[in-house]
Motif scaffolding. Structure first.
Motif, PDB file in Angstrom:
ATOM      1  N   ALA A   1       2.196  10.411  -5.025  1.00 21.35           N
ATOM      2  CA  ALA A   1       2.475  11.717  -4.440  1.00 21.35           C
ATOM      3  C   ALA A   1       3.594  12.392  -5.207  1.00 21.35           C
ATOM      4  O   ALA A   1       3.519  13.574  -5.544  1.00 21.35           O
ATOM      5  CB  ALA A   1       2.867  11.548  -2.977  1.00 21.35           C
TER       6      ALA A   1
ATOM      7  N   SER B   1      -0.442   1.678   6.578  1.00 16.36           N
ATOM      8  CA  SER B   1      -1.516   2.173   5.709  1.00 16.36           C
ATOM      9  C   SER B   1      -2.815   2.304   6.504  1.00 16.36           C
ATOM     10  O   SER B   1      -2.925   1.831   7.624  1.00 16.36           O
ATOM     11  CB  SER B   1      -1.745   1.280   4.498  1.00 16.36           C
ATOM     12  OG  SER B   1      -2.739   0.317   4.770  1.00 16.36           O
TER      13      SER B   1
ATOM     14  N   ASP C   1      -5.625   0.970   5.934  1.00 19.72           N
ATOM     15  CA  ASP C   1      -6.522  -0.192   5.883  1.00 19.72           C
ATOM     16  C   ASP C   1      -6.850  -0.682   7.284  1.00 19.72           C
ATOM     17  O   ASP C   1      -5.984  -0.727   8.153  1.00 19.72           O
ATOM     18  CB  ASP C   1      -5.848  -1.345   5.128  1.00 19.72           C
ATOM     19  CG  ASP C   1      -5.822  -1.068   3.637  1.00 19.72           C
ATOM     20  OD1 ASP C   1      -6.544  -0.157   3.199  1.00 19.72           O
ATOM     21  OD2 ASP C   1      -5.080  -1.759   2.935  1.00 19.72           O
TER      22      ASP C   1
ATOM     23  N   MET D   1      -5.406  11.361  -0.700  1.00 22.05           N
ATOM     24  CA  MET D   1      -4.238  10.470  -0.725  1.00 22.05           C
ATOM     25  C   MET D   1      -3.678  10.202   0.659  1.00 22.05           C
ATOM     26  O   MET D   1      -2.956   9.242   0.867  1.00 22.05           O
ATOM     27  CB  MET D   1      -3.175  11.063  -1.643  1.00 22.05           C
ATOM     28  CG  MET D   1      -3.625  11.039  -3.098  1.00 22.05           C
ATOM     29  SD  MET D   1      -2.351  11.475  -4.269  1.00 22.05           S
ATOM     30  CE  MET D   1      -2.466  13.232  -4.256  1.00 22.05           C
TER      31      MET D   1
ATOM     32  N   ILE E   1       1.111   5.023  -2.989  1.00 23.28           N
ATOM     33  CA  ILE E   1       0.789   6.372  -2.528  1.00 23.28           C
ATOM     34  C   ILE E   1       1.995   7.277  -2.706  1.00 23.28           C
ATOM     35  O   ILE E   1       1.910   8.367  -3.262  1.00 23.28           O
ATOM     36  CB  ILE E   1       0.373   6.386  -1.039  1.00 23.28           C
ATOM     37  CG1 ILE E   1      -0.736   5.391  -0.809  1.00 23.28           C
ATOM     38  CG2 ILE E   1      -0.062   7.776  -0.632  1.00 23.28           C
ATOM     39  CD1 ILE E   1      -1.274   5.400   0.591  1.00 23.28           C
ATOM     40  N   ALA E   2       3.138   6.770  -2.250  1.00 22.35           N
ATOM     41  CA  ALA E   2       4.344   7.587  -2.340  1.00 22.35           C
ATOM     42  C   ALA E   2       4.619   7.924  -3.796  1.00 22.35           C
ATOM     43  O   ALA E   2       4.927   9.070  -4.141  1.00 22.35           O
ATOM     44  CB  ALA E   2       5.521   6.843  -1.721  1.00 22.35           C
TER      45      ALA E   2
ATOM     46  N   LEU F   1       3.930  15.482   1.594  1.00 14.90           N
ATOM     47  CA  LEU F   1       2.578  14.987   1.491  1.00 14.90           C
ATOM     48  C   LEU F   1       2.302  13.833   2.449  1.00 14.90           C
ATOM     49  O   LEU F   1       1.350  13.852   3.209  1.00 14.90           O
ATOM     50  CB  LEU F   1       2.374  14.531   0.053  1.00 14.90           C
ATOM     51  CG  LEU F   1       0.968  14.551  -0.440  1.00 14.90           C
ATOM     52  CD1 LEU F   1       0.390  15.927  -0.228  1.00 14.90           C
ATOM     53  CD2 LEU F   1       0.945  14.182  -1.902  1.00 14.90           C
ATOM     54  N   GLN F   2       3.179  12.831   2.428  1.00 15.21           N
ATOM     55  CA  GLN F   2       2.955  11.617   3.181  1.00 15.21           C
ATOM     56  C   GLN F   2       3.003  11.848   4.679  1.00 15.21           C
ATOM     57  O   GLN F   2       2.323  11.203   5.434  1.00 15.21           O
ATOM     58  CB  GLN F   2       4.038  10.593   2.813  1.00 15.21           C
ATOM     59  CG  GLN F   2       3.647   9.695   1.688  1.00 15.21           C
ATOM     60  CD  GLN F   2       2.518   8.806   2.092  1.00 15.21           C
ATOM     61  OE1 GLN F   2       2.698   7.902   2.891  1.00 15.21           O
ATOM     62  NE2 GLN F   2       1.336   9.047   1.558  1.00 15.21           N
TER      63      GLN F   2
ATOM     64  N   MET G   1       0.826  -1.195   0.000  1.00 12.06           N
ATOM     65  CA  MET G   1       0.000   0.000   0.000  1.00 12.06           C
ATOM     66  C   MET G   1       0.860   1.244   0.000  1.00 12.06           C
ATOM     67  O   MET G   1       0.504   2.274  -0.520  1.00 12.06           O
ATOM     68  CB  MET G   1      -0.829   0.030   1.285  1.00 12.06           C
ATOM     69  CG  MET G   1      -2.264  -0.410   1.140  1.00 12.06           C
ATOM     70  SD  MET G   1      -3.023  -0.021  -0.429  1.00 12.06           S
ATOM     71  CE  MET G   1      -4.393  -1.087  -0.394  1.00 12.06           C
TER      72      MET G   1
END
Lengths: 397, 304, 288, 249
Positions: free
Chosen positions: A9, C114, C116, A35, A5-6, B274-275, A1
């Protein structure tokens, strides 16, 4: 996962900083997505669909706009699962990043919120994950959605149950107090009553509820034949487990929309067996599309090749939104917003997603969403007849 | 006081010129900054001046947003709806203040924190009036141009921030501000000296509510869609506090300065990390608390 | 009949709640610090149990034994290294400090695990116990018994052991304890360690019951607030009674008012209790 | 003319503990009354009841012809009851001048901050703190803080000044200065009730002495009478002192 996303991004950031350079020969489509934050798994699904469309379109040389071909570029912005941020992000995409089109943020609530912005600026917007009628009945002209209204899920479901189990007439409904889960629960109540069933229990539970025992105990006391529950994956994992804890059993248990996700089946294990659900799409449907993906099979094949897993309805819907936008642009022969908007309004074609025609409110009216049941740990389509993989089984323990 | 007032006028005039320089993105950022400024200035009344660790900002903001939105939904004109939202926040703050300001320290903090949670669920449950979890759409004014609208909300927020600032400046140099400083230093001694502590605290709480309530209503009109989890977000309370902490509580320009700095950091962090942006925000708070106690010194009190 | 079943549900839920709040209450009472991190520690304990079970097949009940020392060390280090520096600072600053740390931890978990939702699925499941017409899920029942046992152990530790007496002494009167030769900072660190231990251990238990994600920390924290106020600060028996009370109140609230009011009901109760009895329903007396 | 302060059957209980039981006391205008008694006799509780910090469980308190039993502290302060604390409580982050200004503004008759500041300067001059006006109150020595307390009390333009152990912790020189100050205040016509441990101070200042013991008023009278009262001597001055004195009829 973590990686997708990274990666996304990073892509989003580079996209943001590489604005003006290629404005001429690309079509820029903005996609505000959650996100980060609680909805981030949904954003991953949306991105898979959008990216698959963009890559497929660009690999074929781009979108045909009149005489020339233009490449597609999707500009992602994270809105942190926070609706006002989604509105801001949509506005930023339109005014700063100068996107020509917009894919809505995730879900009915955020879509409804952001639809005001795209309407204000006159930017054609495709909503891939908004089904509730309240999103579309605002009189907006630039919003188009790929999900049929909620009753198109509850109506066929009720028909099937009515036919397979005439004895089912006591219905209990437990809904998350949130836009989509509550709206579809209200539709279910209507569908049930229309068929002469009595709704013996209808309650909402608050977002963030950690315990459903009281509600389920009360439901058990009503001895319903059909339990209809709505919520997000975590709600329905907990609820299914607590049903078993309380020995609450019924001929039919329907949950929306979690059973369409593998995650829910994994987290409930054997308890998922015979739970029914409905969604707007299923990889087992078979349509011969005129879009860039062609048939449903070929879409599924492409998706599997790229992501090593079967697409679910949310992923497919995102890809379909791209495919529909592409066809509308090609039909209009320009990226002029008003003309593409008109092309969308009069759209009437078949795609891998199904036949696509938008009603006067902008919501799709042509789809027949499949009903399915978890059988042997797998979603099995039981409706519509053309793609049926099995029959409805009664009894959920 | 005169010098502060002159400086403030100069500053607000400078901010008012911002639309000349920037595009719509800067205009939106400017509007957000002014909104944050209102949150910070307002918190300064109760948190900085009276020294009560209030987490009620989110409650006032959400209440104002919904009061304004529902009033408009029922046909009230926008300006009237905003005023109504301010009045609602004022009355609510008065009632809440009488009940909660008897508590000290952590108890007050927690009680004021959960008020927003309760309001959120009540708004959620009142589906007929508020749309509940489905949110509430506000009419989009179709008269003005897009730029005109953005400009309008910017100046509305600017006027509100200027008003809040003026109120703070006036309060600081009045009996009220003096009394609140006494309460902040030692409440029972202030009482013994003839300060009507209940009245003063409730007044501070009302001041900390009214502008936030109007800000909520302007915000609702500005984004034209609200839903309970967003306008009752506890982060509104936390941000108000962090902004004042950055700027230095009790000081005149601290809250505004803190708001501007905080928003810049937020944008920067949001764009570049962002993360991990919430984590970076957390780190920022931790570093601030650990290594910048100078800006925070005026809050030294009330550990009970 | 219905009422009896709901009562049983509420008591079992309340037992789990008690375990959530005990460590939080201890830290608040002794250190005068609201540990916003508590909720995220519970979640982290849940992940520990989840991965221990899914990777190494360690039963969640057994993983408590792993979680306990790890979380104690984590809490001890955090207090000794960081929070002790701020111990005398005003409410707002200590609150901001743990809030900032919580944002970091929650974000870290989000990146690592994550968003989830995960849940431990016991194979084979423990099933249910039928007592007459009542049905009680065995996993919840066992978890509750373990939770209460854990809380009881904490109580015994405080009441009987040397270090426990020192903690109680610091809670009652810090200056006097310091004069009597108690190393207050060390006691603070031990207390915070114990609070973290309780969070981690209860998280390991809860992972079997509730789906976990990095974002559910605040929900647990909210419960801890209410329980502390109901039961009185720093008191382990208070947390136990407060937890049970909250479980029962929420269950009957959901039954009589509707499930959507269960959560706001508990918060309204918190505010009312604070207004009427600012020291909590059980007052301040704790371990004695 | 009626007494300035009148307590009639005043009792105050904390839980089961009776801190004051049925105290009757009248203080006349212009008097300097000493309130004495052993530790825990209820002296500070009595001050707290008069100033509204604690409410009398039963009985009535009248001040200047009005019933003040149920007033809150700030209301009592505005009617002219000022007090100093046993443990001095300045607003330590404010300057000395601001401290006194606050008293003049909220407890006194000043109509504006400027007026209050002017009055505060007067009081600071009176207590001899004008040099320290701009220093932070928290940075003062104990003796100076005690004087600051007096200045605050005076700035409230009180009719009645309650001094709670205002001399505790002072050395001999500081104490002489403090006594002179208190005499000066009395000379202005302010009625004073002074709680004191040191007999020497009470005897030199007070026109009348009342004695509390276990929350009960056991004696009242002129200083010369009180030091001879057997109950007082036993309760307050100690058994040994009592035995050393010749028995008194």
């Amino acid at each position: 996962m973590k990686r997708p996303i990274a990666g996304a991004a990073l892509a989003a950031l580079t996209a943001v900083f590489a604005v003006a350079a290629s404005a001429q020969d690309t079509i820029r489509v903005g996609a505000p997505l959650p996100m980060t934050g609680p909805l981030s798994p949904e954003a991953v699904k949306q991105q898979r669909g959008y990216n698959l469309w963009a890559e497929t379109a660009n690999a074929a040389g781009g979108v045909k706009v009149g005489a020339k071909r233009m490449k597609v570029e999707i500009v992602y912005v994270d809105y942190q699962s926070n609706t006002p941020r989604a509105v801001q992000a949509a506005e930023k995409l339109i005014t700063q990043d100068k996107v020509s089109f917009l894919f809505s943020p995730f879900g009915s609530g955020a879509t409804k919120a952001a639809s005001g912005v795209s309407e204000k600026y006159g930017v054609p917007t495709l909503a891939a994950t908004a089904s509730s009628a309240q999103v579309y009945d605002q009189g907006y002209k630039y919003l188009f959605g790929t999900f049929t209204p909620n009753d198109t899920l509850t109506e066929p479901l009720s028909d099937i149950v009515r036919k397979a189990a005439p004895g089912v007439h006591r219905v209990a409904i437990l809904a998350r107090n949130d836009l989509f889960p509550l709206a579809i629960a209200q539709e279910m109540e209507k569908s049930a009553k229309k068929r002469g069933m009595s709704v013996v229990y209808f309650e909402k539970y608050a977002i963030g509820t950690l315990d459903h025992a009281s509600a389920l105990t009360q439901i058990k006391a009503q001895a319903p034949h059909w339990i209809f529950a709505t919520g997000y994956t975590n709600d329905l994992v907990l609820m299914r487990k607590q049903m078993a804890d309380l020995k609450l059993e019924a001929p039919v248990i329907t949950m929306i929309a979690a059973p369409a996700y593998q995650e829910w089946i994994d987290a409930t294990g054997k308890l998922s067996e015979n739970v029914t659900s409905a969604a707007w799409w299923h990889p087992a449907v078979r349509y011969k599309g005129k879009d860039l993906f062609g048939s449903t099979e070929s879409f599924v094949k492409r998706f599997q090749a790229k992501y090593k897993t079967l697409p679910d309805y949310a992923e497919a819907s995102a890809a379909a939104a791209g495919a529909i936008l592409q066809m509308a642009i090609e039909k209009a022969g320009t990226i002029d917003p008003a003309k593409v908007r008109n092309a969308l309004a009069s759209f009437n074609e078949t795609t891998f997603w199904g036949p696509v025609k938008f009603g006067p409110t902008g919501q799709i009216v042509s789809l027949e969403p499949p009903v399915f049941q978890i059988q042997g740990g797998k979603p099995t389509v039981i409706h519509p007849a053309a793609i049926r993989q099995g029959e409805l089984r009664l009894g959920v323990k | 006081m005169k010098r502060d007032a002159l400086r403030a006028v100069a500053m607000f005039v400078l901010i008012a010129l911002l639309p000349l320089a920037g595009d719509s993105y800067w205009l939106r950022l400017g509007t957000t900054m002014l909104m944050y400024g209102v949150l910070a200035i307002s918190w300064n009344f109760i948190g900085g001046m009276a020294g009560y660790p209030s987490f009620a900002s989110a409650a006032f903001f959400g209440l104002g947003a919904y009061a304004g939105a529902v009033a408009q939904k029922l046909g009230a004109p926008m300006g009237f709806a905003w005023a109504l939202a301010g009045a609602a926040a004022l009355v609510f703050a008065a009632a809440l203040g009488v009940a909660l300001l008897r508590l000290r320290g952590h108890y007050f903090a927690i009680a004021s924190l959960v008020v927003a949670e309760v309001l959120r669920e009540l708004v959620n449950a009142a589906t007929d009036l508020t749309g509940g979890g489905m949110g509430l759409n506000l009419p989009i004014p179709r008269l003005a141009s897009i730029e005109g609208q953005a400009m309008f909300f910017f100046y509305a927020m600017l006027a509100l921030a200027a008003l809040a600032f003026a109120a703070m400046l006036a309060a600081m140099h009045s009996r009220l501000g003096f009394g609140l400083r006494c309460i902040q230093q030692n409440e029972s001694a202030a009482d013994m000296l003839g300060v009507n502590t209940t009245l003063y605290k409730v007044a501070a709480f009302m001041l900390s509510g009214v502008f936030v309530g109007v800000a909520g209503a302007i915000y609702a009109s500005w984004v034209h869609y609200i839903e309970p989890p967003d306008v009752f977000d506890v982060l509104y309370s936390v941000k108000a506090i962090v902004m004042v902490l950055i700027g230095g509580a009790g000081s005149v320009f601290g809250p505004l300065f803190g708001a501007a700095l905080f928003l810049s950091l937020e944008e920067l962090v949001w764009r570049n990390y962002l993360q991990v942006h919430t984590g970076v925000l957390g780190l920022l708070i931790v570093l601030l608390v650990l290594f910048l106690p100078k800006g925070l010194i005026s809050l030294r009190r009330r550990t009970a | 009949m219905l009422v009896l079943q709901v009562l049983a549900n509420g008591l079992i839920l309340g037992g789990l709640y008690a375990c959530i709040a005990a460590g939080f209450s201890l830290v608040w009472g002794v250190l005068n610090i609201i540990n916003i991190l508590h909720g995220s520690f519970i979640v982290l304990g849940g992940y520990l149990a989840f991965f221990a079970y899914s990777i190494a097949g360690i039963h969640p009940f057994a993983s408590i034994l792993i979680a306990a020392p790890l979380f104690f060390a984590l809490g001890y280090a955090l207090q000794a290294g960081l929070i002790n520096r701020m111990i005398a600072a005003p409410v707002l600053l200590t609150l901001s400090l743990t809030f900032g740390l919580d944002l970091m931890l929650a974000n870290g978990m989000l990146v690592a695990f994550s968003a989830d939702f995960r849940k431990i699925i016991l194979d084979p499941p423990l099933g249910v116990l039928s007592v007459g017409p009542l049905v009680v899920p065995v996993d919840r029942l066992t978890a509750m018994i373990l939770a209460l046992a854990l809380t009881g152990l904490l109580y015994l530790l405080l009441a009987r052991s040397r270090i426990g007496r020192a903690i109680v002494a610091v809670r009652m009167d810090r200056e006097a304890a310091a004069l009597m030769g108690v190393n207050v900072k060390r006691i603070y660190a031990v207390t915070f360690g114990l609070g973290s231990l309780m969070a981690g251990a209860s998280g390991a238990l809860l992972a079997m019951i509730f789906p976990i994600s990095p974002l559910v920390g605040p929900a647990y924290l909210g419960k801890a607030f209410v329980i502390c106020v109901l039961g009185g600060l720093g008191s382990v028996p208070g947390a136990m009674i407060g937890g049970l009370a909250l479980g029962v109140v929420e269950s009957f609230g959901a039954l009589w008012l509707g499930p959507e009011y269960a959560v706001p009901l508990s918060f309204t109760l918190l505010i009312l209790v604070l207004i009427v009895r600012p020291s909590g329903l059980l007052g301040k007396r704790g371990y004695e | 003319m009626s007494a300035l302060l009148e307590l009639a059957g005043v009792s105050r209980a904390f839980g089961g503990l009776r801190a004051l039981s049925s105290v009757d006391l009248a203080v006349q205008r212009g008097e300097v009354v000493g309130l004495i008694g052993p530790n825990g006799a209820g002296k500070t509780t009595l001050v707290n009841v008069v100033t509204g910090v604690h409410r009398a469980t039963s009985g009535r308190v009248r001040f200047d012809g009005e019933d003040v039993t149920r007033l809150r502290p700030y209301q009592a302060a505005r009617r002219g009851i000022a007090r100093t604390f046993q443990i001095v409580q300045p607003f330590s982050a404010m300057t000395v001048l601001e401290n006194v200004t606050a008293a003049a503004l909220f407890g006194g008759a000043a109509r504006s901050i400027a007026e209050a500041r002017a009055q505060a300067r007067e009081q600071l001059a009176f207590v001899g703190l004008e040099q320290a006006a701009d220093r932070r109150a928290g940075a003062l020595t104990l003796a100076m803080r005690k004087r600051l307390e007096l200045a605050k009390g005076l700035a409230m333009r009180p009719k009645l000044l309650l001094l709670d152990e205002v001399n505790a912790g002072l050395n001999a020189v500081e104490m002489d200065a403090a006594l002179a100050l208190i005499r000066g205040i009395a000379a202005r016509g302010v009625t004073i009730v002074i709680i004191e441990h040191l007999m020497k101070v009470v005897l030199s200042l007070c026109s009348r002495i009342v004695v509390l013991h276990h929350g009960e008023l056991i004696a009242a009278g002129k200083p010369s009478e009180i030091v001879k009262d057997a109950r007082v001597v036993q309760a307050y001055l100690g058994r040994r002192y009592a035995e050393a004195q010749p028995a008194h009829g």
